[in-house]
Structures are given as structure tokens and as C-alpha cells.
Enzyme design. Sequence first.
Site, PDB file in Angstrom:
ATOM      1  N   SER A  59       0.846  -1.192   0.000  1.00 49.85           N
ATOM      2  CA  SER A  59       0.000   0.000   0.000  1.00 49.85           C
ATOM      3  C   SER A  59       0.882   1.243   0.000  1.00 49.85           C
ATOM      4  O   SER A  59       2.094   1.167   0.207  1.00 49.85           O
ATOM      5  CB  SER A  59      -0.908  -0.009   1.233  1.00 49.85           C
ATOM      6  OG  SER A  59      -1.796  -1.108   1.182  1.00 49.85           O
ATOM      7  N   ASP A 115       7.308  -8.874  -3.938  1.00 47.88           N
ATOM      8  CA  ASP A 115       6.154  -9.045  -4.818  1.00 47.88           C
ATOM      9  C   ASP A 115       6.340 -10.232  -5.746  1.00 47.88           C
ATOM     10  O   ASP A 115       5.425 -11.048  -5.932  1.00 47.88           O
ATOM     11  CB  ASP A 115       5.926  -7.776  -5.641  1.00 47.88           C
ATOM     12  CG  ASP A 115       5.444  -6.604  -4.799  1.00 47.88           C
ATOM     13  OD1 ASP A 115       4.710  -6.858  -3.823  1.00 47.88           O
ATOM     14  OD2 ASP A 115       5.806  -5.468  -5.107  1.00 47.88           O
ATOM     15  N   HIS A 226       9.595   3.654  -2.832  1.00 48.39           N
ATOM     16  CA  HIS A 226       9.595   3.224  -1.434  1.00 48.39           C
ATOM     17  C   HIS A 226      10.687   3.961  -0.661  1.00 48.39           C
ATOM     18  O   HIS A 226      11.239   3.437   0.296  1.00 48.39           O
ATOM     19  CB  HIS A 226       9.834   1.715  -1.323  1.00 48.39           C
ATOM     20  CG  HIS A 226       8.880   0.889  -2.110  1.00 48.39           C
ATOM     21  ND1 HIS A 226       9.263   0.103  -3.161  1.00 48.39           N
ATOM     22  CD2 HIS A 226       7.537   0.741  -1.999  1.00 48.39           C
ATOM     23  CE1 HIS A 226       8.198  -0.514  -3.670  1.00 48.39           C
ATOM     24  NE2 HIS A 226       7.143  -0.130  -2.981  1.00 48.39           N
ATOM     25  N   GLY A 418     -35.310  -5.570 -44.340  1.00 48.21           N
ATOM     26  CA  GLY A 418     -35.653  -5.230 -45.707  1.00 48.21           C
ATOM     27  C   GLY A 418     -34.556  -4.552 -46.495  1.00 48.21           C
ATOM     28  O   GLY A 418     -34.788  -4.077 -47.612  1.00 48.21           O
ATOM     29  N   THR A 462     -24.443  -5.502 -41.211  1.00 49.98           N
ATOM     30  CA  THR A 462     -23.792  -6.758 -40.834  1.00 49.98           C
ATOM     31  C   THR A 462     -23.226  -7.490 -42.039  1.00 49.98           C
ATOM     32  O   THR A 462     -22.097  -7.984 -42.002  1.00 49.98           O
ATOM     33  CB  THR A 462     -24.806  -7.659 -40.101  1.00 49.98           C
ATOM     34  OG1 THR A 462     -25.295  -6.973 -38.953  1.00 49.98           O
ATOM     35  CG2 THR A 462     -24.144  -8.955 -39.669  1.00 49.98           C
ATOM     36  N   SER A 463     -24.007  -7.561 -43.128  1.00 52.93           N
ATOM     37  CA  SER A 463     -23.530  -8.273 -44.316  1.00 52.93           C
ATOM     38  C   SER A 463     -22.262  -7.651 -44.864  1.00 52.93           C
ATOM     39  O   SER A 463     -21.323  -8.352 -45.250  1.00 52.93           O
ATOM     40  CB  SER A 463     -24.608  -8.277 -45.404  1.00 52.93           C
ATOM     41  OG  SER A 463     -25.724  -9.031 -44.999  1.00 52.93           O
ATOM     42  N   GLY A 574     -29.625 -13.529 -46.868  1.00 51.16           N
ATOM     43  CA  GLY A 574     -28.184 -13.486 -47.091  1.00 51.16           C
ATOM     44  C   GLY A 574     -27.660 -14.728 -47.769  1.00 51.16           C
ATOM     45  O   GLY A 574     -26.828 -14.666 -48.684  1.00 51.16           O
TER      46      GLY A 574
END
Length: 590
Positions: A59, A115, A226, A418, A462-463, A574
Site C-alpha cells: 500500500s 512481490d 519506497h 428489408g 452486418t452483411s 443473405g
Amino acid sequence: MSTKHFIPDPTALVNTALRSLTLTHPGLSLDTAVKTVYRTPHPSSPFTAQVSLVSGGGSGHEPAFAGYVGSGLLAASVAGTIFASPSAEQIRRCLLARVPKEKGVCVIVMNYTGDVLNFGMAVEKAKASGVEAEMVIVGDDVGVGRERGGKVGRRGIAGTVLVLKVAGALAEKGYSLKDVTRIARLAADNVVSIGASLEHVHVPGRSTEVEDALGEDEIEVGMGIHNEPGSERIKTDLPGLVKKMLQHMLDQSDSDRAFINVSKADKTVLLVNNLGGVSVLEMGGITDEVVRQLKGEYGIEPVRVLAGTFMTSLNGLGFSISLLKVQDTGLGKGCGMLELLDAPAEAPGWSAAIKTGTWDVGHSQDPPEEQEKAADEEQPSNLKFDRGLAKSALTAGLNKVIAAEPDVTNYDTIVGDGDCGIGLQRGAEAILKMLEKSKPTDDAVVFVQRIAQVVEFSMDGTSGAIYAIFLNALAHALREQSALSPAQLDVEKWAKALQQSTAALGRYTPARLGDRTLIDALHPFVGTLAKSGDVHQAAAAAEAGARETKGMKASLGRTVYVGGEDWQGVPDPGAYGLAQFLLGLSEGLQ
């Protein structure tokens, strides 16, 4: 140094500070017994299907590391007492009980002996328990040179935060433990840092006596987080200090510290970090000086400048500079180091919230004309093909798609938005235009790349994305088959490349055979072509696959939500559109 503290008891200080994170971030929880802050599992934030990124340490470095727990960053952080590593048992409990383990755990720590040993021991214990785990050690401090560092190596300081952010964003995107670990190490290997301070700090609960205190006009260059001594003490002003710090980071003639070589052409990320006790006003002046010298002395203009409090040494009256040399992650668009740094993160300590697009506006590197020229530059291969035959076949296939637009639109009106038919028509017409106007080429890779580029610009939705990914992957697969000398492209090579690009597409879409998508036409075509070597048989298989989507229950797309039974009487739009193209293509080869 100041020895006055509002909370002089170090144990109470650490525990209450950790608890405060759960008050300011409702998505965090605290295991008080082992000082572990972790993301709270919740149905609305399902982060179990990603690699768990874990860090921690002593810490006193807040917001590191507990402040970086949250979406887009850490899954958990384990805290020790002030400036001391947590124990292996604390860490083990975190790895086994506080983070999801389904996709593995990546532990990132700074290079300090305690560590490394304690986190390393916990990682090995986790592995012994059946958890897939990896550990990345960050040592970015050039204040410690090669000679002095010896076998221990460089200490880890604020550059570690950049490594955490890159790895955390990648984990959030769902990448594998292998990828997250590799990119974390790539970032760690390409970051250098150095700090400087006007004074040591006082740790609550410890003696007020300080050995070897700095003089009134002295600055310690390379001081650790430190209170460790730096590389030297100097008497200078801010410009002189920054000059010295940048020399330690960038001077290639300094063989003891030349850990990375940064040129004018390299993209870099600059992090100017407050060690805890510098005012926001003064940090602004420091940041300006660092950027000015980087540009003036080294020709380096960082594409990202992050300034603030990212890793402290309690209330340290100093700052650190970190420079990350941006590397290619190899993971494609959206996963470059810059994009990962820019990616959103919901963690209390992460304060860099500027979007990629905003950075791009403020830091344009090249005039638009040069950018376009670079983007459009074609990379030739030695894979040759019959240009005339390809153009004839493509034209036939594209015209068949255009003719099928009314049917595709009708089907998509019933089961979708569509717009599928119009989208396919738009793409087909744009490719036909390109075939007429572009410079002739017999290079198969260049030819496919041109088509991919047209699709990217002319087809949306998407296509469009699926076709663009597939075609780019096809170009890559063909390039892999390119020999050192010119070679003719045959059906076998086409089939192999198509198989590879289909597999590549599968990494970006969950659509599979039987999900009622264009994959139901694509897979039969690719598979039949690979087995038979006959385009006509393959096209017939694609047509049959599209036809079989009638009555097939959809797993993806808007059809999943469409009510009624009308969708059962029509094929997937598609798949039907693709099958029509492939039929036309095969007819054009006769």
C-alpha cells in the site's frame, strides 16, 4: 518532510482506504481479511467469460493498485501493508476465491523481490489447483541501470499502469490468456520510466528520523517509490531536471540505461505521474516542459499524453516520466495499443477518459493526402491468375445478384429489416464499376484486396462487415501461398485460401452452419470446392444450402425476434443472395 497525518495508525489507514473504494464504486467488494478488492459478480455485468487480470503490492501507491479494479482493468487487487508485499496466502485466496477462473488468470506485478516471490508462489499454487495462470513482471525504472540492477533487474514504477491498462482492455474484449499475457509482456518490454523527488516521504507509524535527507536545494533523480535512493542528486531547475531525466530514458550512448530505442518515427505514449504531493497546477507546468523537451531535443511527439496521479509514493513531493513505445499487437483493428489505452474503463483510479477520436483530431500526424496515399498503396504478390476469366465470371455473378435484388428484398422484408437486397445490389454495382475503371492486374492478392476495399466502402450493415472480413482474410490467405517467384493460381490454391478465410471469419461471428445465415451457403460451397475441385458442384451445394434455410429456426439476427410463421416459407436472404452470386460465378466460368 511532513510527519503529520490524519490517520497515523498504518493498519487502520490501509483498511479504511480499501473499504472506501466500495463506497465510491458500487461494483467493487472487499475481502478485509486478505486486503483484496475485487469486482462484484452481478448478472448485469457478466465478466466471467474473460481472463481475470490481478495485480497488487504494498500500500502507499494509490490509486495503484486497488484503484484500478473495475471493468476494463483489473478483476482484483491484493494489498500489503505500506510499502510491503502482500503474503502468498493473501494472493492465493484471491486467485482461487475472488476472481473468475474459467478463461485463466493473468497476474501483473512490479519487479520487487517480495512481490515477485509472493505473487509467484501464489501463481504456482493456483496452477497446482488446476487454474490456468500466468505472471508478468514489469521493470521499467531506468533510474536503476544494468550494472546496478544486476540479476534483480529494474524496479517497477508508474509505467506498470500502462501495462495494466493495455492488458485490462484486452481481457475485457474477451481475448485469451495467451494473448493477454503476450501483449502485457510486449508493453512491459517497451516502456521506460524515471522519477525525481524533492524529498523523501514519511510512512505513518514509523520513526520520524530520516537518514541522508536531501538538502534544501537538492533533487533526487531516480528515487524509488519506497524511498529508495536514486541514481544521483543534483541542483538544478525544472528544465535541467527534465533534461537529465530524459537523457536517462533515451540516450542510446548510455549503455547502462539504453533499454529501448525510440526514434522520431515511433509512436509513443507519455505518462507524467504525480508521486502524490505535487499540486495540479505544478503538474501542468511539468507536463508542458516534458513535452516541449521531447519534441525539441529528440523530435518525439507523443500521440498520447497522460498526466495526473496514477502511482504515488504516499505524499511524495515528486513526479515520474514514463514513455511507452507503441508496438503492433498483431490483433487487428480495435486492439492496437493506443486503442486499448483509450478503451473505456470503470475504475476509481483511472482518470484518462479521452476517446480515440478526440485524440485523432488533436494529434494528426500526416496530411490527409499522405494518409490516403499510404492507405491505398497496394502490396503486390507473386500469385498470378487469368484476369480475363476472373472478370467474366465475376461480372456474371454480380449481375445475377443485381437481378435477384427484388427477391432478396422481399425475403428480408419478411424476416429482417428489408435492406439486404439493396445492400447486395449496391456492393455488386460498385465492384462492377471498379472492374471497368481500375488499372488491370494479374496479381490475385491485389485483385481481391481491391474488391475488399470496394465492399468496405459500399456495403454497410452486418452483411457488409462479414463480406469485408471474409475478403480481407481471403487476400491474406492467398498472400500466404505466394511463392518467391511468380506462380499461377489454381483451384486447389483457391480452395485452400477459401477454407482459411472461412475459418478466420468464424473468429469474428458466432454464426455457424444451421444458424440460418449466409454461412449456410458459404460453408457448402467452400467444402465442396475443397473436395471436388469443381466450381459448378460447389455452387450447386451453396444453392442447396440456401434452399435448406427455409423453415430453419434462426439463432442470430432479427429473424430470432420476428413473430408469426411467414419466415418459415422463405430462405435466409443473405444465404440466398450469396448462392445466386456463386451460381452466376460458376456460369461465367463455362
